[in-house]
Design an enzyme around this catalytic site. Structure first.
Site, PDB file in Angstrom:
ATOM      1  N   GLU A  99      -7.650   5.048   0.036  1.00  0.00           N
ATOM      2  CA  GLU A  99      -8.818   5.657  -0.588  1.00  0.00           C
ATOM      3  C   GLU A  99      -8.511   6.313  -1.926  1.00  0.00           C
ATOM      4  O   GLU A  99      -9.429   6.680  -2.657  1.00  0.00           O
ATOM      5  CB  GLU A  99      -9.451   6.678   0.360  1.00  0.00           C
ATOM      6  N   HIS A 100      -7.234   6.456  -2.268  1.00  0.00           N
ATOM      7  CA  HIS A 100      -6.867   7.071  -3.539  1.00  0.00           C
ATOM      8  C   HIS A 100      -6.797   6.059  -4.681  1.00  0.00           C
ATOM      9  O   HIS A 100      -7.148   6.386  -5.816  1.00  0.00           O
ATOM     10  CB  HIS A 100      -5.519   7.790  -3.411  1.00  0.00           C
ATOM     11  N   HIS A 167       2.305   0.434   1.806  1.00  0.00           N
ATOM     12  CA  HIS A 167       1.258   0.884   0.891  1.00  0.00           C
ATOM     13  C   HIS A 167       1.492   0.308  -0.501  1.00  0.00           C
ATOM     14  O   HIS A 167       2.479   0.640  -1.159  1.00  0.00           O
ATOM     15  CB  HIS A 167       1.240   2.414   0.821  1.00  0.00           C
ATOM     16  N   CYS A 169       0.013   1.009  -3.099  1.00  0.00           N
ATOM     17  CA  CYS A 169      -0.053   2.042  -4.137  1.00  0.00           C
ATOM     18  C   CYS A 169       1.349   2.556  -4.472  1.00  0.00           C
ATOM     19  O   CYS A 169       1.551   3.180  -5.517  1.00  0.00           O
ATOM     20  CB  CYS A 169      -0.958   3.192  -3.705  1.00  0.00           C
TER      21      CYS A 169
END
Length: 216
Positions: A99-100, A167, A169
């Site tokens: 969500e970031h 992840h 990210c």
């Protein structure tokens, strides 16, 4: 006219408007804006259909917002002939989005519960994970949501969830650390209170946990 009441009505209307789901045309226009922001031309041949494809893919990526995980668990079975040992579903592949940064989290989960007079179809455990993972997430919250929902609906003697996720990210941007994964767990009932039960669960998933998450 009551000025205070008018302000409240205006505030409520503004809040309702902010929660309105954008139309497909608005979503596609937003993608076109991002393409232009990135420095390219959304009208060139290779990109002209991209906004529509992105919106369709988002409908799949985030389909979990349109499903109720509680409903998935409501059909249970009581003819279990006294079975009272743990039920473990391991190595469940999942795909979610951070969500970031809105980039993928890919990994696998292990879910267990100790039945109390009833069980649920094992596919429903995987579906609960699927519903929550198909929303914008952080892994910690995803882990708690899956465990809490199973606990609240089935009311078993205990629930355990372990998630191992890679992840993007962190692997494709930022610190650029490929090969890493993050492990989270949430234990409820007997899995939290009884060390022997927790050890048994961790031993059952232990052989699975030794396989690198990048191979799922």
């Amino acid at each position: 006219m009551n000025t205070a009441s008018s302000r409240k009505r205006t505030a409520r209307a503004a809040e309702a408007a902010s929660r309105r789901r954008p139309s497909r045309a608005e979503a596609e226009a937003a993608v076109r804006t991002l393409i232009r922001w990135a420095g390219d031309d959304p009208d060139r041949e290779g990109l002209s259909g991209t906004p529509g494809r992105v919106v369709r893919s988002y409908e799949e990526f985030f389909a979990g917002y349109d499903s109720d995980p509680v409903e998935l668990l409501k059909r249970t079975f009581e003819e279990i002939d006294g079975y009272d040992e743990m039920v473990v579903l391991r190595d469940i592949r999942f795909e979610s989005h951070c969500e970031h940064h809105m980039v993928p989290i890919i990994g696998r989960a292990h879910i267990a519960y100790l039945p109390d007079r009833r069980v649920v179809g094992i596919s429903k455990l995987a579906r609960v994970l699927e519903v929550y993972s198909h929303r914008l997430q952080i892994q910690e919250k995803l882990t708690v949501q899956v465990a809490t929902t199973i606990d609240q609906v089935l009311q078993p003697k205990g629930v355990a969830v372990v998630i191992d996720g890679a992840h993007q990210c962190m692997t494709t941007r930022g610190v650029h650390k490929p090969g890493m994964s993050m492990v989270t767990s949430h234990m409820l009932g007997a899995f939290r209170a009884d060390q022997a039960t927790r050890r048994e669960f961790l031993a059952i998933i232990g052989s699975a946990a030794r396989t690198p998450v990048g191979h799922v």
